[in-house]
Motif scaffolding. Structure first.
Motif, PDB file in Angstrom:
ATOM      1  N   LYS A   1      10.851  32.571 -35.455  1.00 18.49           N
ATOM      2  CA  LYS A   1      12.016  33.237 -34.858  1.00 18.49           C
ATOM      3  C   LYS A   1      12.724  34.097 -35.899  1.00 18.49           C
ATOM      4  N   PRO A   2      13.435  35.125 -35.433  1.00 16.91           N
ATOM      5  CA  PRO A   2      14.121  36.027 -36.370  1.00 16.91           C
ATOM      6  C   PRO A   2      15.368  35.380 -36.965  1.00 16.91           C
ATOM      7  N   ILE A   3      15.909  36.062 -37.934  1.00 10.53           N
ATOM      8  CA  ILE A   3      17.186  35.640 -38.516  1.00 10.53           C
ATOM      9  C   ILE A   3      18.263  35.759 -37.447  1.00 10.53           C
ATOM     10  N   ILE A   4      19.117  34.757 -37.338  1.00  9.27           N
ATOM     11  CA  ILE A   4      20.166  34.721 -36.309  1.00  9.27           C
ATOM     12  C   ILE A   4      21.525  34.942 -36.959  1.00  9.27           C
TER      13      ILE A   4
ATOM     14  N   ARG B   1      18.530  31.550 -41.321  1.00  5.93           N
ATOM     15  CA  ARG B   1      17.138  31.969 -41.504  1.00  5.93           C
ATOM     16  C   ARG B   1      16.212  31.124 -40.615  1.00  5.93           C
ATOM     17  N   PRO B   2      14.974  31.569 -40.443  1.00  2.72           N
ATOM     18  CA  PRO B   2      14.028  30.833 -39.600  1.00  2.72           C
ATOM     19  C   PRO B   2      13.825  29.379 -40.025  1.00  2.72           C
ATOM     20  N   ASP B   3      13.970  29.068 -41.329  1.00  2.00           N
ATOM     21  CA  ASP B   3      13.775  27.687 -41.780  1.00  2.00           C
ATOM     22  C   ASP B   3      15.038  26.836 -41.611  1.00  2.00           C
ATOM     23  N   GLY B   4      16.111  27.417 -41.037  1.00  2.00           N
ATOM     24  CA  GLY B   4      17.355  26.680 -40.817  1.00  2.00           C
ATOM     25  C   GLY B   4      18.390  26.838 -41.920  1.00  2.00           C
ATOM     26  N   SER B   5      18.024  27.448 -43.043  1.00  2.00           N
ATOM     27  CA  SER B   5      18.982  27.627 -44.136  1.00  2.00           C
ATOM     28  C   SER B   5      19.949  28.768 -43.814  1.00  2.00           C
ATOM     29  N   ASP B   6      21.139  28.690 -44.398  1.00  2.00           N
ATOM     30  CA  ASP B   6      22.165  29.698 -44.184  1.00  2.00           C
ATOM     31  C   ASP B   6      22.114  30.764 -45.270  1.00  2.00           C
ATOM     32  N   GLY B   7      22.608  31.957 -44.936  1.00  2.00           N
ATOM     33  CA  GLY B   7      22.663  33.046 -45.898  1.00  2.00           C
ATOM     34  C   GLY B   7      23.651  34.103 -45.444  1.00  2.00           C
ATOM     35  N   ILE B   8      23.732  35.190 -46.190  1.00  2.00           N
ATOM     36  CA  ILE B   8      24.597  36.305 -45.811  1.00  2.00           C
ATOM     37  C   ILE B   8      23.839  37.624 -45.975  1.00  2.00           C
ATOM     38  N   PHE B   9      24.262  38.599 -45.195  1.00  2.00           N
ATOM     39  CA  PHE B   9      23.781  39.968 -45.314  1.00  2.00           C
ATOM     40  C   PHE B   9      24.990  40.885 -45.340  1.00  2.00           C
ATOM     41  N   GLY B  10      24.994  41.841 -46.256  1.00  2.00           N
ATOM     42  CA  GLY B  10      25.944  42.942 -46.226  1.00  2.00           C
ATOM     43  C   GLY B  10      25.259  44.099 -45.518  1.00  2.00           C
ATOM     44  N   VAL B  11      25.917  44.649 -44.484  1.00  2.00           N
ATOM     45  CA  VAL B  11      25.305  45.699 -43.666  1.00  2.00           C
ATOM     46  C   VAL B  11      26.229  46.914 -43.606  1.00  2.00           C
TER      47      VAL B  11
END
Length: 179
Positions: free
Chosen positions: A2-5, A27-37
């Motif tokens: 699945k894609p990043i949610i 992320r697909p593995d369940g870990s959290d993260g951030i994106f600057g867009v």
């Protein structure tokens, strides 16, 4: 997989040309993260061709601290729904004074898909009529000139033209001509 949610989003900056947001993601593995867009409206690049010459504009690019030659291109601040062909015709006329009797879509470009949502449309403009430009205030130092295609290619080879969108657009033109 699945894609990043997107979990949440907050705007951290906005002006009339762009906005920047920070998205919390899973992320697909369940870990959290951030994106600057960076969000910007789509843009159009126009390759105007007449008698085996291409139209280029030169202007000072503040972030680079230098003048750059490139194909006419641009966007409309805040307008995410403008028709790509209308945008191409507008940018060509605004920056060069040229009007195209024919506009053909050559392809799409993604500027920096790892950080930016903006996408580009590449157009071939032919059956050219000259007129007066109608530049934006920010473009007051812009210069327009026709170049033989061999001159354009030499400018790319020697690093005079370094604009990635212009170089990629020219590649799309070459592929179009071979098909």
């Amino acid at each position: 997989m699945k894609p990043i949610i997107q979990v949440s989003s907050r705007e951290v900056y906005r002006n009339k040309w762009m906005s920047v947001r920070e998205d919390a993601v899973r992320r697909p593995d369940g870990s959290d993260g951030i994106f600057g867009v960076v969000d910007r409206p789509d843009y159009a690049v126009v390759i105007a061709v007449r008698d085996d010459r291409v139209a280029l504009v030169e202007q000072y690019r503040y972030p680079m601290g230098a003048r750059r030659w490139e194909f006419p291109m641009g966007t409309v601040p805040g307008d995410y729904d403008i028709d790509p062909a209308d945008l191409a015709a507008r940018e060509l006329r605004e920056e060069t004074g040229l009007t195209a009797g024919s506009l053909v879509v050559l392809g799409r470009l993604d500027v920096a898909p790892g950080i930016m949502s903006q996408r580009g449309w590449v157009f071939l403009a032919t059956d050219i009529t000259e007129g007066e430009h109608d530049r934006e205030h920010e473009e007051q130092d812009m210069h327009f000139e026709w170049f033989d295609r061999s001159q354009f290619e030499e400018m790319v080879r020697t690093g005079v033209i370094t604009d990635a969108q212009s170089i990629a657009a020219y590649g799309q033109l070459l592929l179009h001509e071979r098909s």
